[in-house]
Design an enzyme around this catalytic site. Structure first.
Site, PDB file in Angstrom:
ATOM      1  N   GLY A  11      75.393  37.997  50.512  1.00 51.16           N
ATOM      2  CA  GLY A  11      75.531  38.715  51.768  1.00 51.16           C
ATOM      3  C   GLY A  11      74.459  39.953  51.864  1.00 51.16           C
ATOM      4  O   GLY A  11      74.729  40.864  52.532  1.00 51.16           O
ATOM      5  N   SER A  12      73.396  39.640  51.297  1.00 51.96           N
ATOM      6  CA  SER A  12      72.188  40.946  51.372  1.00 51.96           C
ATOM      7  C   SER A  12      71.397  40.587  52.609  1.00 51.96           C
ATOM      8  O   SER A  12      70.527  41.455  52.925  1.00 51.96           O
ATOM      9  CB  SER A  12      71.470  41.063  50.198  1.00 51.96           C
ATOM     10  OG  SER A  12      71.173  39.864  49.975  1.00 51.96           O
ATOM     11  N   GLY A  13      71.662  39.450  53.472  1.00 52.11           N
ATOM     12  CA  GLY A  13      70.673  39.356  54.460  1.00 52.11           C
ATOM     13  C   GLY A  13      69.397  38.408  53.894  1.00 52.11           C
ATOM     14  O   GLY A  13      68.388  38.586  54.646  1.00 52.11           O
ATOM     15  N   ASP A  72      66.316  29.825  57.503  1.00 59.15           N
ATOM     16  CA  ASP A  72      66.273  30.125  56.425  1.00 59.15           C
ATOM     17  C   ASP A  72      66.040  28.714  55.341  1.00 59.15           C
ATOM     18  O   ASP A  72      65.365  28.635  54.487  1.00 59.15           O
ATOM     19  CB  ASP A  72      67.702  30.464  55.956  1.00 59.15           C
ATOM     20  CG  ASP A  72      68.151  31.696  56.857  1.00 59.15           C
ATOM     21  OD1 ASP A  72      67.658  32.350  57.355  1.00 59.15           O
ATOM     22  OD2 ASP A  72      69.269  31.739  56.908  1.00 59.15           O
ATOM     23  N   GLU A 127      64.089  37.214  64.850  1.00 60.25           N
ATOM     24  CA  GLU A 127      65.266  37.387  64.605  1.00 60.25           C
ATOM     25  C   GLU A 127      66.302  36.591  65.654  1.00 60.25           C
ATOM     26  O   GLU A 127      66.132  37.324  66.724  1.00 60.25           O
ATOM     27  CB  GLU A 127      65.666  38.674  63.934  1.00 60.25           C
ATOM     28  CG  GLU A 127      66.612  38.607  62.742  1.00 60.25           C
ATOM     29  CD  GLU A 127      65.937  38.204  61.452  1.00 60.25           C
ATOM     30  OE1 GLU A 127      66.086  36.956  61.283  1.00 60.25           O
ATOM     31  OE2 GLU A 127      65.352  39.071  60.902  1.00 60.25           O
ATOM     32  N   SER A 182      69.275  35.362  52.492  1.00 57.58           N
ATOM     33  CA  SER A 182      69.554  34.071  52.810  1.00 57.58           C
ATOM     34  C   SER A 182      70.052  33.319  51.415  1.00 57.58           C
ATOM     35  O   SER A 182      69.251  32.679  50.990  1.00 57.58           O
ATOM     36  CB  SER A 182      68.461  33.204  53.528  1.00 57.58           C
ATOM     37  OG  SER A 182      68.993  31.970  53.645  1.00 57.58           O
TER      38      SER A 182
HETATM   39  C1  GLA Z   1      70.777  33.870  59.586  1.00 57.64           C
HETATM   40  C2  GLA Z   1      70.796  32.514  60.031  1.00 57.64           C
HETATM   41  C3  GLA Z   1      69.370  31.965  60.701  1.00 57.64           C
HETATM   42  C4  GLA Z   1      68.923  32.919  61.930  1.00 57.64           C
HETATM   43  C5  GLA Z   1      69.236  34.480  61.307  1.00 57.64           C
HETATM   44  C6  GLA Z   1      68.786  35.448  62.343  1.00 57.64           C
HETATM   45  O1  GLA Z   1      69.880  34.198  58.746  1.00 57.64           O
HETATM   46  O2  GLA Z   1      71.155  31.755  59.024  1.00 57.64           O
HETATM   47  O3  GLA Z   1      69.484  30.623  61.006  1.00 57.64           O
HETATM   48  O4  GLA Z   1      69.600  32.740  62.939  1.00 57.64           O
HETATM   49  O5  GLA Z   1      70.421  34.543  60.847  1.00 57.64           O
HETATM   50  O6  GLA Z   1      67.367  35.231  62.834  1.00 57.64           O
END
Ligand code: GLA
Length: 342
Positions: free
Chosen positions: A103-105, A154, A16, A107
């Site tokens: 917004g849930s992380g 992503d 990450e 992507s």
């Molecule tokens: C988001 C960004 C990615 C990456 C992550 C962290 O998802 O879109 O490019 O930087 O955060 O790992």
């Protein structure tokens, strides 16, 4: 003429905040995602409708305009970047639907931009061509139209995902190695922390600026080349930011080794170590995420960590075969890449 395309969300096992530092990541595409249906419309205007929000947009394909934000900026940016790349995108009606919470992380952004790009390309009769190039195009949408300085993690995960596999991404040369994700009865699950995250406007762009400042101080082009001893002499907080990146790269290869050896407890420990580093060294966690991590660990998770850009979003946890994930957890498994639907 009418076409539909699907872009998946992704979960990142390890790696990450390494992608924009030319580092290593270990994501997989998931079953949930975004579907875009595109119909040819006479004229040169694009009408777009987002089902979940009940919102619309309308703009000229030849000049989408940069004065929009949120989902509209993704749609306008995808049309604008495809046209800049020489694709003859004209009048179209776009309908966006999905089952990936924003917004849930997970992507939702890359799910949306890859689905849009594939649908619009199919509408013009073009193939999707080189998928690395397409990932770069979708990334430009996010960087230049939405205002989030995100990397390629992503988009590559969405465009190259494979059922049953995680992907070891090397963001320096963009090589992609599928790694079998055999969980042997263990389960990976995500839980929403309830604290939404947004890249544009969050601390995400600040972290990127800190990484650039660390590179300048170390006299290197990318943190992939940072020396741990030299990094330790950097001023606070740059020393901690570089330490996270170096150790997180190492954790990706340790994770690949653990998967190859079928050592799921070791994978759990790596998730915990990654979370501690993201919380203490990279400082991208928030209280709602910490509460969620503690809850999942007390529920018997072998490891739990924040996923994605941070400052909110979801927590990923690994559960042993005899522990049931809590009721609000969504079990995730590796699924296929973004695609045009039949
Ligand atoms: C988001 C960004 C990615 C990456 C992550 C962290 O998802 O879109 O490019 O930087 O955060 O790992």
């Amino acid at each position: 003429m009418s076409v539909s395309a699907f872009g998946p969300g992704r979960v990142n096992l390890l790696g990450e905040h390494t992608d924009y530092n030319d580092g290593l990541c270990l994501p997989f595409a998931i079953e949930r995602g975004v579907t875009v249906r595109a119909d040819v419309l006479g004229g040169s205007r694009v009408h777009a409708h987002a089902d979940d929000l009940g919102e619309d947009d309308d703009f000229a394909a030849v000049d989408p305009g940069r004065d929009a934000d949120g989902w509209r900026a993704f749609v306008r940016g995808t049309v604008g970047e495809l046209r800049a790349a020489g694709h003859d995108v004209g009048g179209a009606r776009l309908r966006i639907a999905g089952d990936l919470p924003r917004g849930s992380g997970l992507s939702s952004s890359a799910a949306l931009s890859t689905a849009l790009a594939l649908a619009l390309l199919a509408l013009t009769g073009a193939s999707d061509g080189d998928r690395r190039e397409l990932a770069r195009l979708c990334s430009r949408v996010e960087n230049d139209w939405v205002g989030a300085q995100t990397g390629l993690l992503d988009q590559l995960a969405a465009l190259f995902g494979q059922p049953g596999h995680a992907l070891r991404l090397d963001c320096r040369d963009l090589s992609i190695e599928p790694i079998p994700l055999d969980l042997r009865g263990w389960a990976l699950a995500v839980v929403d922390s309830g604290h939404d995250h947004v890249h544009a406007g969050s601390g995400y762009n600040d972290r990127r600026a800190e990484c650039r400042a660390a590179c300048a101080a170390l006299g290197i082009a990318t943190l992939r080349d940072a020396d741990a001893d030299a990094a330790a002499r950097l001023p606070v907080p740059l020393d901690r930011r570089v330490r996270h990146v170096l150790r997180e790269n190492a954790r990706v290869d340790a994770g690949v080794a653990a998967l190859r050896a079928g050592d799921l407890p070791a994978l759990g420990e790596l998730l915990d170590a990654s979370h501690a580093s993201l919380r203490d060294d990279y400082e991208v966690s928030v209280e709602a995420v910490e509460r969620t991590v503690r809850r999942l660990k007390s529920a018997g998770a072998a490891g739990a960590r924040i996923v994605g850009g941070g400052f909110g979003g979801s927590v990923l946890a690994l559960f042993p075969p005899d522990v049931a994930p809590p009721a609000d957890a969504t079990v995730v498994r590796p699924a296929g890449a973004a695609r045009v639907l039949g």
